[in-house]
Design a protein around this motif. Structure first.
Motif, PDB file in Angstrom:
ATOM      1  N   ARG A  34       0.842  -1.189   0.000  1.00 47.40           N
ATOM      2  CA  ARG A  34       0.000   0.000   0.000  1.00 47.40           C
ATOM      3  C   ARG A  34       0.882   1.246   0.000  1.00 47.40           C
ATOM      4  NH1 ARG A  34      -4.657  -1.519   4.538  1.00 47.40           N
ATOM      5  NH2 ARG A  34      -5.460  -3.373   3.456  1.00 47.40           N
ATOM      6  N   TRP A  35       0.764   2.039  -1.032  1.00 42.99           N
ATOM      7  CA  TRP A  35       1.530   3.273  -1.141  1.00 42.99           C
ATOM      8  C   TRP A  35       0.797   4.223  -2.080  1.00 42.99           C
ATOM      9  CZ3 TRP A  35       3.878   3.818  -6.144  1.00 42.99           C
ATOM     10  CH2 TRP A  35       3.862   2.647  -6.918  1.00 42.99           C
ATOM     11  N   LYS A  36       1.049   5.504  -1.900  1.00 45.08           N
ATOM     12  CA  LYS A  36       0.365   6.512  -2.695  1.00 45.08           C
ATOM     13  C   LYS A  36       0.744   6.393  -4.168  1.00 45.08           C
ATOM     14  CE  LYS A  36      -0.013   9.937   0.999  1.00 45.08           C
ATOM     15  NZ  LYS A  36       0.324  11.320   1.433  1.00 45.08           N
ATOM     16  N   MET A  37      -0.202   6.726  -5.009  1.00 46.03           N
ATOM     17  CA  MET A  37       0.006   6.767  -6.457  1.00 46.03           C
ATOM     18  C   MET A  37       0.212   5.381  -7.068  1.00 46.03           C
ATOM     19  SD  MET A  37      -0.083  10.058  -7.077  1.00 46.03           S
ATOM     20  CE  MET A  37       0.667  10.283  -8.690  1.00 46.03           C
ATOM     21  N   SER A  38      -0.062   4.315  -6.338  1.00 42.00           N
ATOM     22  CA  SER A  38       0.152   2.976  -6.907  1.00 42.00           C
ATOM     23  C   SER A  38      -0.773   2.744  -8.106  1.00 42.00           C
ATOM     24  CB  SER A  38      -0.066   1.906  -5.842  1.00 42.00           C
ATOM     25  OG  SER A  38      -1.395   1.960  -5.334  1.00 42.00           O
ATOM     26  N   LYS A  39      -2.025   3.154  -7.988  1.00 39.79           N
ATOM     27  CA  LYS A  39      -2.965   2.976  -9.096  1.00 39.79           C
ATOM     28  C   LYS A  39      -2.577   3.842 -10.292  1.00 39.79           C
ATOM     29  CE  LYS A  39      -6.936   1.626  -6.273  1.00 39.79           C
ATOM     30  NZ  LYS A  39      -8.351   1.924  -5.905  1.00 39.79           N
ATOM     31  N   THR A  40      -2.086   5.036 -10.000  1.00 41.08           N
ATOM     32  CA  THR A  40      -1.653   5.927 -11.092  1.00 41.08           C
ATOM     33  C   THR A  40      -0.452   5.339 -11.827  1.00 41.08           C
ATOM     34  OG1 THR A  40      -2.424   7.843  -9.828  1.00 41.08           O
ATOM     35  CG2 THR A  40      -0.915   8.258 -11.661  1.00 41.08           C
ATOM     36  N   VAL A  41       0.505   4.824 -11.055  1.00 38.87           N
ATOM     37  CA  VAL A  41       1.688   4.204 -11.668  1.00 38.87           C
ATOM     38  C   VAL A  41       1.289   3.004 -12.514  1.00 38.87           C
ATOM     39  CG1 VAL A  41       3.827   2.958 -11.175  1.00 38.87           C
ATOM     40  CG2 VAL A  41       3.260   5.010  -9.877  1.00 38.87           C
ATOM     41  N   TYR A  42       0.361   2.204 -12.008  1.00 36.55           N
ATOM     42  CA  TYR A  42      -0.108   1.045 -12.772  1.00 36.55           C
ATOM     43  C   TYR A  42      -0.773   1.486 -14.078  1.00 36.55           C
ATOM     44  CZ  TYR A  42      -2.576  -3.286 -13.879  1.00 36.55           C
ATOM     45  OH  TYR A  42      -3.045  -4.414 -14.522  1.00 36.55           O
ATOM     46  N   ALA A  43      -1.594   2.557 -14.007  1.00 36.28           N
ATOM     47  CA  ALA A  43      -2.252   3.061 -15.216  1.00 36.28           C
ATOM     48  C   ALA A  43      -1.242   3.578 -16.233  1.00 36.28           C
ATOM     49  CB  ALA A  43      -3.242   4.164 -14.847  1.00 36.28           C
ATOM     50  N   VAL A  44      -0.202   4.259 -15.733  1.00 36.87           N
ATOM     51  CA  VAL A  44       0.838   4.775 -16.643  1.00 36.87           C
ATOM     52  C   VAL A  44       1.573   3.620 -17.309  1.00 36.87           C
ATOM     53  CG1 VAL A  44       3.017   6.038 -16.747  1.00 36.87           C
ATOM     54  CG2 VAL A  44       1.107   6.954 -15.408  1.00 36.87           C
ATOM     55  N   LEU A  45       1.878   2.566 -16.541  1.00 36.96           N
ATOM     56  CA  LEU A  45       2.554   1.404 -17.115  1.00 36.96           C
ATOM     57  C   LEU A  45       1.685   0.722 -18.167  1.00 36.96           C
ATOM     58  CD1 LEU A  45       4.167  -0.138 -13.897  1.00 36.96           C
ATOM     59  CD2 LEU A  45       5.375   0.895 -15.825  1.00 36.96           C
ATOM     60  N   MET A  46       0.389   0.672 -17.923  1.00 35.78           N
ATOM     61  CA  MET A  46      -0.512   0.037 -18.887  1.00 35.78           C
ATOM     62  C   MET A  46      -0.648   0.853 -20.175  1.00 35.78           C
ATOM     63  SD  MET A  46      -1.309  -2.866 -17.698  1.00 35.78           S
ATOM     64  CE  MET A  46       0.368  -2.847 -17.031  1.00 35.78           C
ATOM     65  N   LEU A  47      -0.335   2.133 -20.111  1.00 38.32           N
ATOM     66  CA  LEU A  47      -0.341   2.941 -21.339  1.00 38.32           C
ATOM     67  C   LEU A  47       0.695   2.427 -22.335  1.00 38.32           C
ATOM     68  CD1 LEU A  47      -0.716   6.589 -19.964  1.00 38.32           C
ATOM     69  CD2 LEU A  47      -2.430   5.247 -21.204  1.00 38.32           C
ATOM     70  N   GLY A  48       1.717   1.742 -21.813  1.00 39.57           N
ATOM     71  CA  GLY A  48       2.721   1.174 -22.707  1.00 39.57           C
ATOM     72  C   GLY A  48       2.158   0.141 -23.655  1.00 39.57           C
ATOM     73  N   LEU A  49       1.020  -0.474 -23.293  1.00 37.79           N
ATOM     74  CA  LEU A  49       0.385  -1.440 -24.182  1.00 37.79           C
ATOM     75  C   LEU A  49      -0.218  -0.770 -25.413  1.00 37.79           C
ATOM     76  CD1 LEU A  49      -1.468  -3.612 -21.497  1.00 37.79           C
ATOM     77  CD2 LEU A  49       0.615  -4.209 -22.732  1.00 37.79           C
ATOM     78  N   MET A  50      -0.480   0.522 -25.311  1.00 34.91           N
ATOM     79  CA  MET A  50      -1.129   1.245 -26.409  1.00 34.91           C
ATOM     80  C   MET A  50      -0.126   1.823 -27.402  1.00 34.91           C
ATOM     81  SD  MET A  50      -3.945   3.242 -24.057  1.00 34.91           S
ATOM     82  CE  MET A  50      -4.708   4.016 -25.490  1.00 34.91           C
ATOM     83  N   ILE A  51       1.164   1.772 -27.069  1.00 35.49           N
ATOM     84  CA  ILE A  51       2.186   2.359 -27.942  1.00 35.49           C
ATOM     85  C   ILE A  51       2.808   1.265 -28.793  1.00 35.49           C
ATOM     86  CG2 ILE A  51       4.347   3.649 -28.024  1.00 35.49           C
ATOM     87  CD1 ILE A  51       3.660   4.778 -25.282  1.00 35.49           C
ATOM     88  N   PRO A  52       2.625   1.300 -30.112  1.00 40.35           N
ATOM     89  CA  PRO A  52       3.286   0.299 -30.965  1.00 40.35           C
ATOM     90  C   PRO A  52       4.798   0.380 -30.822  1.00 40.35           C
ATOM     91  CG  PRO A  52       1.608   1.515 -32.191  1.00 40.35           C
ATOM     92  CD  PRO A  52       1.796   2.233 -30.888  1.00 40.35           C
ATOM     93  N   MET A  53       5.416  -0.777 -30.768  1.00 44.95           N
ATOM     94  CA  MET A  53       6.855  -0.839 -30.510  1.00 44.95           C
ATOM     95  C   MET A  53       7.656  -0.015 -31.510  1.00 44.95           C
ATOM     96  SD  MET A  53       9.092  -4.325 -30.112  1.00 44.95           S
ATOM     97  CE  MET A  53      10.848  -4.324 -29.773  1.00 44.95           C
ATOM     98  N   HIS A  54       7.345  -0.137 -32.777  1.00 47.79           N
ATOM     99  CA  HIS A  54       8.163   0.506 -33.805  1.00 47.79           C
ATOM    100  C   HIS A  54       7.763   1.961 -34.037  1.00 47.79           C
ATOM    101  CE1 HIS A  54       8.535  -3.868 -34.855  1.00 47.79           C
ATOM    102  NE2 HIS A  54       9.791  -3.502 -34.731  1.00 47.79           N
ATOM    103  N   ALA A  55       6.661   2.408 -33.399  1.00 48.10           N
ATOM    104  CA  ALA A  55       6.313   3.822 -33.501  1.00 48.10           C
ATOM    105  C   ALA A  55       7.296   4.684 -32.712  1.00 48.10           C
ATOM    106  CB  ALA A  55       4.893   4.049 -32.982  1.00 48.10           C
TER     107      ALA A  55
END
Length: 277
Positions: free
Chosen positions: A100-121
């Motif tokens: 349990r720590w602050k911004m954990s959900k925000t950090v997880y959401a930011v990491l999941m944004l990486g799924l939306m970025i095509p590798m070669h873009a």
């Protein structure tokens, strides 16, 4: 219902046989292709077995074209990427789901944004960063980007498994004197073999056959991976396609062997995911 099922079994078996033939035929064609001369490949014997099995094509590919070195480079790059990705994602997933720590959900959401970025873009920004850090041209120039783009998917897979592990196991481990790192390594990791196998296959598939980064970030023959090295077999005016086929066989069959070895673990992960859903 029983009679209908019995009557439909022969039809299902025939369809499965046809489907298996469709799936296996490209592998047969590739293997036969690797043992033929240019005359047979582009002549009247395109599909059939070679009239003379040219095993020297493999010798030309492995020794003459340095495919053995390229294969080793791919093993180093892909193996390192899988190990680093699994280790980083395991601890990150545990921190995001159990601590349990602050911004954990925000950090997880930011990491999941990486799924939306095509590798070669991100080819140009990644190349500029590696250039400024003086990392272009070696193993690190491929391992770092491959790891970075594999971490979001791996964290997503690991998080689903960690959230399903009973917290009582960790409580018992704490009572026995385990610290956080021992808990992750000795308690959580052994329970996550299906997830690790699934994530490893995803990482392997995205890195073993990758070509754009491999040709852009590495120019030295010493560090070229297999996919980039196969390109060197094509001549400017004349190309021997048999050795190219042999190199493609060497690049393809490790994928099949890896899936055969890890298929049971992948099936377990799918079953666990279905039960959770």
């Amino acid at each position: 219902m029983v009679k209908k099922t019995r009557q439909s079994k022969p039809l299902i078996q025939v369809l499965l046989i046809v489907w298996a033939f469709i799936q296996l035929f490209p592998l047969y064609w590739l293997f036969a292709f690797s043992l033929k001369s240019n005359e047979e490949i582009f002549g009247a014997n395109v599909i059939g077995l070679p009239k003379a099995f040219l095993w020297e094509n493999y010798q030309v590919a492995i020794v003459g074209a340095n495919i053995g070195r390229f294969f080793l480079n791919s093993v180093i790059v892909v193996g390192s990427s899988i190990l680093i990705t699994s280790a980083v994602s395991l601890f990150a997933s545990y921190a995001l789901n159990r601590m349990r720590w602050k911004m954990s959900k925000t950090v997880y959401a930011v990491l999941m944004l990486g799924l939306m970025i095509p590798m070669h873009a991100a080819l140009l920004p990644v190349m500029l960063m590696l250039k400024n850090l003086h990392l272009l041209g070696g193993y690190v120039s491929l391992i770092l980007p491959y790891t970075a783009f594999a971490v979001p998917m791996t964290i997503l897979i690991f998080s689903g498994f960690i959230s399903g592990i009973p917290g009582e196991l960790e409580e018992s481990a704490c009572i026995d004197g385990c610290n956080i790192y021992q808990m992750v390594v000795k308690i959580i990791f052994p329970l996550m073999k299906p997830a690790v196998a699934t994530a490893s296959i995803f990482t392997y598939m995205n890195t073993w056959n990758e070509l754009m980064f491999a040709t852009t970030f590495v120019n030295s023959t010493e560090f070229k991976t297999l996919t980039a090295g196969i390109q060197t077999l094509a001549g400017q005016y004349n190309t021997k396609w048999g050795p190219i086929g042999a190199a493609l066989v060497l690049a393809t069959f490790p994928t099949i062997f890896l899936y055969i070895l890890l298929s049971k673990e992948v099936q377990k992960s799918l079953i666990v995911g279905a039960v959770k859903g």
